[in-house]
Scaffold this active site. Structure first.
Site, PDB file in Angstrom:
ATOM      1  N   ASP A 141      37.093 -17.259  41.915  1.00  0.00           N
ATOM      2  CA  ASP A 141      35.891 -16.215  41.906  1.00  0.00           C
ATOM      3  C   ASP A 141      35.978 -15.832  40.301  1.00  0.00           C
ATOM      4  OD1 ASP A 141      35.088 -12.736  42.850  1.00  0.00           O
ATOM      5  OD2 ASP A 141      33.893 -14.511  42.486  1.00  0.00           O
ATOM      6  N   LYS A 144      32.592 -19.950  36.903  1.00  0.00           N
ATOM      7  CA  LYS A 144      32.099 -21.126  37.907  1.00  0.00           C
ATOM      8  C   LYS A 144      32.523 -22.521  37.410  1.00  0.00           C
ATOM      9  CE  LYS A 144      31.417 -17.409  39.662  1.00  0.00           C
ATOM     10  NZ  LYS A 144      32.615 -16.634  40.513  1.00  0.00           N
ATOM     11  N   ASP A 169      34.155 -18.327  46.292  1.00  0.00           N
ATOM     12  CA  ASP A 169      32.861 -17.225  46.120  1.00  0.00           C
ATOM     13  C   ASP A 169      31.716 -17.973  45.435  1.00  0.00           C
ATOM     14  OD1 ASP A 169      32.027 -14.215  44.868  1.00  0.00           O
ATOM     15  OD2 ASP A 169      31.349 -15.280  46.603  1.00  0.00           O
ATOM     16  N   ASN A 170      30.533 -17.747  45.398  1.00  0.00           N
ATOM     17  CA  ASN A 170      29.449 -18.017  44.610  1.00  0.00           C
ATOM     18  C   ASN A 170      29.092 -19.438  44.735  1.00  0.00           C
ATOM     19  OD1 ASN A 170      31.200 -15.895  42.655  1.00  0.00           O
ATOM     20  ND2 ASN A 170      29.058 -15.423  43.727  1.00  0.00           N
ATOM     21  N   GLU A 199      26.170 -10.718  46.728  1.00  0.00           N
ATOM     22  CA  GLU A 199      26.557  -9.507  46.691  1.00  0.00           C
ATOM     23  C   GLU A 199      25.278  -8.213  46.572  1.00  0.00           C
ATOM     24  OE1 GLU A 199      28.042 -11.717  45.143  1.00  0.00           O
ATOM     25  OE2 GLU A 199      28.866 -10.911  43.186  1.00  0.00           O
TER      26      GLU A 199
HETATM   27  C1  LIG Z   1      38.920 -19.678  33.197  1.00  0.00           C
HETATM   28  N1  LIG Z   1      40.132 -19.046  33.747  1.00  0.00           N
HETATM   29  C2  LIG Z   1      40.173 -17.478  33.898  1.00  0.00           C
HETATM   30  N2  LIG Z   1      41.540 -17.036  34.100  1.00  0.00           N
HETATM   31  C3  LIG Z   1      41.672 -15.704  34.136  1.00  0.00           C
HETATM   32  N3  LIG Z   1      40.486 -15.003  34.444  1.00  0.00           N
HETATM   33  C4  LIG Z   1      39.185 -15.607  34.419  1.00  0.00           C
HETATM   34  C5  LIG Z   1      39.084 -16.667  34.035  1.00  0.00           C
HETATM   35  N4  LIG Z   1      37.619 -16.964  34.088  1.00  0.00           N
HETATM   36  C6  LIG Z   1      37.113 -15.782  34.272  1.00  0.00           C
HETATM   37  N5  LIG Z   1      38.161 -14.869  34.373  1.00  0.00           N
HETATM   38  C7  LIG Z   1      37.755 -13.558  34.712  1.00  0.00           C
HETATM   39  O1  LIG Z   1      37.108 -13.596  35.835  1.00  0.00           O
HETATM   40  C8  LIG Z   1      36.036 -12.541  35.939  1.00  0.00           C
HETATM   41  C9  LIG Z   1      34.898 -13.800  35.796  1.00  0.00           C
HETATM   42  C10 LIG Z   1      34.305 -13.593  37.117  1.00  0.00           C
HETATM   43  C11 LIG Z   1      32.757 -14.713  37.271  1.00  0.00           C
HETATM   44  N6  LIG Z   1      32.086 -14.562  38.150  1.00  0.00           N
HETATM   45  C12 LIG Z   1      30.781 -14.596  37.873  1.00  0.00           C
HETATM   46  O2  LIG Z   1      30.467 -14.897  36.978  1.00  0.00           O
HETATM   47  C13 LIG Z   1      29.980 -14.246  39.062  1.00  0.00           C
HETATM   48  C14 LIG Z   1      28.780 -14.024  38.789  1.00  0.00           C
HETATM   49  C15 LIG Z   1      27.599 -13.636  39.886  1.00  0.00           C
HETATM   50  C16 LIG Z   1      26.292 -13.401  39.441  1.00  0.00           C
HETATM   51  C17 LIG Z   1      25.183 -13.977  40.221  1.00  0.00           C
HETATM   52  C18 LIG Z   1      23.964 -13.822  40.083  1.00  0.00           C
HETATM   53  C19 LIG Z   1      23.452 -13.115  38.715  1.00  0.00           C
HETATM   54  F1  LIG Z   1      22.269 -12.927  38.533  1.00  0.00           F
HETATM   55  C20 LIG Z   1      24.587 -12.793  37.875  1.00  0.00           C
HETATM   56  C21 LIG Z   1      25.970 -12.989  38.203  1.00  0.00           C
HETATM   57  C22 LIG Z   1      28.166 -13.094  41.037  1.00  0.00           C
HETATM   58  C23 LIG Z   1      29.525 -13.245  41.524  1.00  0.00           C
HETATM   59  O3  LIG Z   1      29.885 -13.107  42.428  1.00  0.00           O
HETATM   60  C24 LIG Z   1      30.460 -13.832  40.468  1.00  0.00           C
HETATM   61  O4  LIG Z   1      31.764 -14.124  40.864  1.00  0.00           O
HETATM   62  C25 LIG Z   1      36.232 -11.820  34.575  1.00  0.00           C
HETATM   63  O5  LIG Z   1      36.805 -10.622  34.830  1.00  0.00           O
HETATM   64  C26 LIG Z   1      36.731 -12.726  33.653  1.00  0.00           C
HETATM   65  O6  LIG Z   1      37.475 -12.133  32.682  1.00  0.00           O
HETATM   66 MG   LIG Z   2      31.971 -13.811  42.769  1.00  0.00          MG
END
Ligand SMILES: CNc1ncnc2c1ncn2[C@@H]1O[C@H](/C=C/CNC(=O)c2cc(-c3ccc(F)cc3)cc(O)c2O)[C@@H](O)[C@H]1O
Ligand SMILES: [Mg+2]
Length: 214
Positions: A141, A144, A169-170, A199
């Protein structure tokens, strides 16, 4: 200065949820995100699918990529058997700090190991640093465009065994096209799509559940 969305989500938990009651923490976040301020938690509709997969797999070892505020972390941890090992990775320290407080409010800190760092750096260290052999369940999650490279990395690091489950997810919104293409065409996986909604909205989204065949 203005608070951040994760800070406002944490305040909603502290105001509306009962300490030590994971269900009330989940409900408080869903209420806040549905009626006050949207946030990218897996949410209640896809969360029920997540719950059913966790209950079915009944995993001893779980990895979550992308903790964010800890909503899915709490959903998963509340269903785990005693003694299960649950590692969740979050590379943004400010967000990790919020997640720790959400997890503590739910009273689940003893079941969860939140590790601050990037999945790409931490996955290769899982065995030596965290004493993990393989994962029974992985919940993807995070960013992406990282689902596919991190899945390949987990394969290379021998972190998946025959029967390991990947739940992503997604896969529709925002979408993970390269991951879907790979996992649905690879002879090493058997995949199943669970149609749902983004969500707190009516937009289509879904979870992809894939069994590693070894
Ligand atoms: C790449 N390695 C990584 N290692 C550790 N942590 C990581 C990480 N990448 C990202 N993260 C962390 O995970 C989280 C990121 C999640 C990314 N999720 C999304 O982009 C997302 C985005 C949407 C979304 C859907 C529609 C929209 F219009 C806008 C957003 C819906 C979701 O359910 C999502 O999960 C942050 O807390 C970030 O700091
Ligand atoms: Mg998600």
């Amino acid at each position: 200065t203005r608070s951040t969305r994760p800070q406002r989500l944490l305040h909603a938990v502290q105001k509306n949820a009962t300490r030590g009651d994971p269900r009330s923490v989940i409900n408080a976040i869903d209420q806040f995100c549905r009626h006050k301020e949207w946030a990218m938690n897996v949410g209640d509709e896809k969360g029920c699918i997540l719950d059913s997969v966790v209950s079915e797999v009944n995993p001893s070892t779980v990895l979550e990529l992308g903790t964010y505020c800890g909503y899915s972390t709490v959903r998963i941890a509340r269903l785990l058997p005693p003694g299960a090992k649950f590692i969740t990775l979050e590379f943004n320290p400010k967000v990790a700090k919020i997640a720790r407080q959400v997890i503590a409010w739910a009273g689940l800190e003893d079941k969860i190991q939140l590790v601050e760092g990037a999945s790409g750096d931490l996955i290769p260290k899982m065995k030596e640093q965290f004493g993990v052999e393989t994962f029974d369940l992985v919940f993807l999650d995070h960013w992406k465009d990282r689902y596919l490279p991190d899945t390949k990395l987990m394969e290379e690091c021998g972190l998946l065994k025959k029967g390991s489950i990947l739940l992503a997810d997604n896969v529709i919104c925002p979408g993970t096209p390269d991951y879907l293409e790979y996992i649905r065409n690879s002879p090493r996986y058997k995949s199943q799509y669970f149609k749902s909604h983004l969500e707190y909205t009516k937009v289509e989204d879904g979870l992809e559940k894939s069994v590693f065949l070894g």
